[in-house]
Design an enzyme around this catalytic site. Structure first.
Site, PDB file in Angstrom:
ATOM      1  N   ARG A   1      -3.719  13.427   0.972  1.00 55.27           N
ATOM      2  CA  ARG A   1      -2.771  13.064   2.021  1.00 55.27           C
ATOM      3  C   ARG A   1      -3.499  12.307   3.137  1.00 55.27           C
ATOM      4  O   ARG A   1      -4.697  12.518   3.372  1.00 55.27           O
ATOM      5  CB  ARG A   1      -2.079  14.296   2.600  1.00 55.27           C
TER       6      ARG A   1
ATOM      7  N   GLU B   1      -1.763   4.679   7.065  1.00 57.41           N
ATOM      8  CA  GLU B   1      -1.007   3.898   6.083  1.00 57.41           C
ATOM      9  C   GLU B   1       0.474   3.788   6.440  1.00 57.41           C
ATOM     10  O   GLU B   1       1.097   2.749   6.179  1.00 57.41           O
ATOM     11  CB  GLU B   1      -1.172   4.475   4.676  1.00 57.41           C
TER      12      GLU B   1
ATOM     13  N   HIS C   1      -2.828   3.857  -1.989  1.00 53.38           N
ATOM     14  CA  HIS C   1      -2.045   5.036  -2.383  1.00 53.38           C
ATOM     15  C   HIS C   1      -1.511   4.876  -3.815  1.00 53.38           C
ATOM     16  O   HIS C   1      -0.306   4.984  -4.066  1.00 53.38           O
ATOM     17  CB  HIS C   1      -0.882   5.262  -1.412  1.00 53.38           C
TER      18      HIS C   1
END
Length: 333
Positions: A234, A263, A295
Site C-alpha cells: 500500500r 500515487e 501499481h
C-alpha cells in the site's frame, strides 16, 4: 439483475462480456471512475462494481442511498480510499476481493528483489551510457545467502515466504496476528528484530491508519547497512522522504516501489491535466538502485479474470442472498 461497473480497463472488458453472457445478467461498464458525478449513471441499477485508487467520496454513497442502491463491490483488496464512515452512514454494504491472485504480487516482489540484489539498474545505466566495461563491475549477491523479513503473513505474505524460501533464503516474519500452528518455512520475530536482522524487507501489510509510515526514519535507523526494501502493498506504508535520505546516504542499497506514497495525487492530476509534476518521483526514477512501477504488481491475466468474476459474483450474492463471505465492515488489506 442490472449491474453497472466503473473503472473498466481494456483488459477487463472481455471478462465483463463473458460474465454477462455466462450469467444472463445485464452489465453496463464504463472506463470512468466512480465519483459524485458519474454515480448518477447508476440510477436504475441494482448494484455497483468498481476499481480505482482515487477516493470514493461521501457524495457517492449519499447518491447511492438516494437511488436505492445498497451494494458496492470492488475488484481489488484495499479499502483505504473509501470513506467508510459515510458508507455506513448511508447504509451501503461493501465487498472486496481479498485473494484474486496472491502469487502475482508475491512474484513481483521477488522479481524486484532479484533485480536489486544483482545491481541490474546500475548495469543498465552503464550500458546505456556506452560503458560496457564498467557495466561488468557491479558484483551481486545471492538470494540464498540473505535473510528476508516478510511483514504480513496473510495470503500474499505466505506465498512470498514460500518463494523466498525456495531460493534458499532464511525467512523471518512479523504479523500482529500471527498464524497458529507450525510454520517450518519461517520464524516470527518482533518488528524491531525484523528491521535489525533482515537484508531484504518485503511489505505485505494493509494500508490501515496505524500502518502509515510504519517504515520511517526510526525503522531505517534499525536496519542493516545495505538493506533492501520492497513495497508492493500500500502507498502509505513508507515515509518516502526518509527513504530518499537513506538511499542518498547509502544506508539503503536499494528499494522496489510498486505502491508509491503520492500515487493518488499524481493519478488525480493525470486524469485532470493529462500529466503530473512530482519532483520526488522524478528523483527516485533517476536512481539506478530504485525500481519504480505504476501499481502493477497484481497485474496478470489470472488476476484480472479473478478480480472481475469474483467481485461480480459477490455482488450477485449480495443481491440474491443479502450477504457475501467477503463483506468488508472495516479497513481491509
Amino acid at each position: 439483475m442490472k449491474i453497472i461497473a466503473y473503472g473498466a480497463r481494456v483488459d477487463e472488458i472481455q471478462y465483463f462480456k463473458q460474465w454477462a453472457k455466462d450469467t444472463g445478467n445485464t452489465l453496463e461498464y464504463h472506463t470512468e471512475f466512480l465519483d459524485e458525478n458519474t454515480v448518477e449513471w447508476a440510477k436504475g441499477f441494482d448494484g455497483i462494481n468498481s476499481l480505482q485508487t482515487t477516493p470514493y467520496a461521501a457524495g457517492v454513497f449519499e447518491k447511492m442511498h438516494a437511488y436505492g442502491i445498497k451494494f458496492l463491490t470492488i475488484r481489488n483488496v484495499g479499502t483505504d480510499n473509501i470513506d467508510m464512515t459515510a458508507m455506513k452512514q448511508y447504509g451501503i454494504r461493501l465487498s472486496n476481493v481479498p485473494a484474486y491472485s496472491p502469487a502475482a504480487i508475491a512474484e513481483f516482489a521477488l522479481t524486484d528483489t532479484l533485480y536489486l540484489l544483482r545491481n541490474m539498474g546500475k548495469v543498465q545505466a552503464q550500458l546505456q551510457a556506452g560503458d560496457y566495461e564498467k557495466a561488468g563491475t557491479f558484483i551481486g549477491k545471492e538470494l540464498g545467502q540473505q535473510t528476508v523479513g516478510v511483514m504480513g503473513t496473510g495470503h500474499i505474505g505466505q506465498v512470498a515466504i514460500k518463494l523466498f524460501k525456495g531460493f534458499g533464503a532464511k525467512v523471518i516474519a512479523y504479523d500482529p496476528y500471527p498464524m497458529k500452528g507450525d510454520h517450518p518455512d519461517f520464524d516470527y520475530v518482533s518488528l524491531e528484530d525484523l528491521f535489525k536482522q533482515s537484508d531484504v524487507i518485503d511489505l505485505h501489510v494493509p494500508g490501515i491508519e496505524q500502518n502509515t509510515h510504519i517504515i520511517n526514519e526510526a525503522a531505517f535507523n534499525l536496519m542493516k547497512p545495505g538493506a533492501i526494501v520492497i513495497n508492493t502493498a500500500r502507498p502509505n506504508l513508507i515515509d518516502t522522504q526518509a527513504m530518499l535520505s537513506n538511499l542518498k546516504s547509502g544506508k539503503l542499497a536499494g528499494v522496489g516501489i510498486d505502491t508509491y506514497e503520492y500515487e493518488t495525487e499524481d493519478l488525480l492530476n493525470l486524469a485532470k491535466h493529462g500529466s503530473f509534476k512530482d519532483p520526488l518521483w522524478d528523483e527516485l526514477l533517476g536512481m539506478p538502485n530504485v525500481v519504480l512501477s505504476p501499481h502493477i504488481a497484481y497485474y496478470t491475466e489470472t488476476a484480472v479474470h479473478n478480480m472481475v468474476y469474483f467481485s461480480l459474483q459477490h455482488l450477485v450474492d449480495f443481491l440474491t442472498k443479502g450477504e457475501t463471505s467477503t463483506e468488508v465492515t472495516g479497513p481491509a488489506k
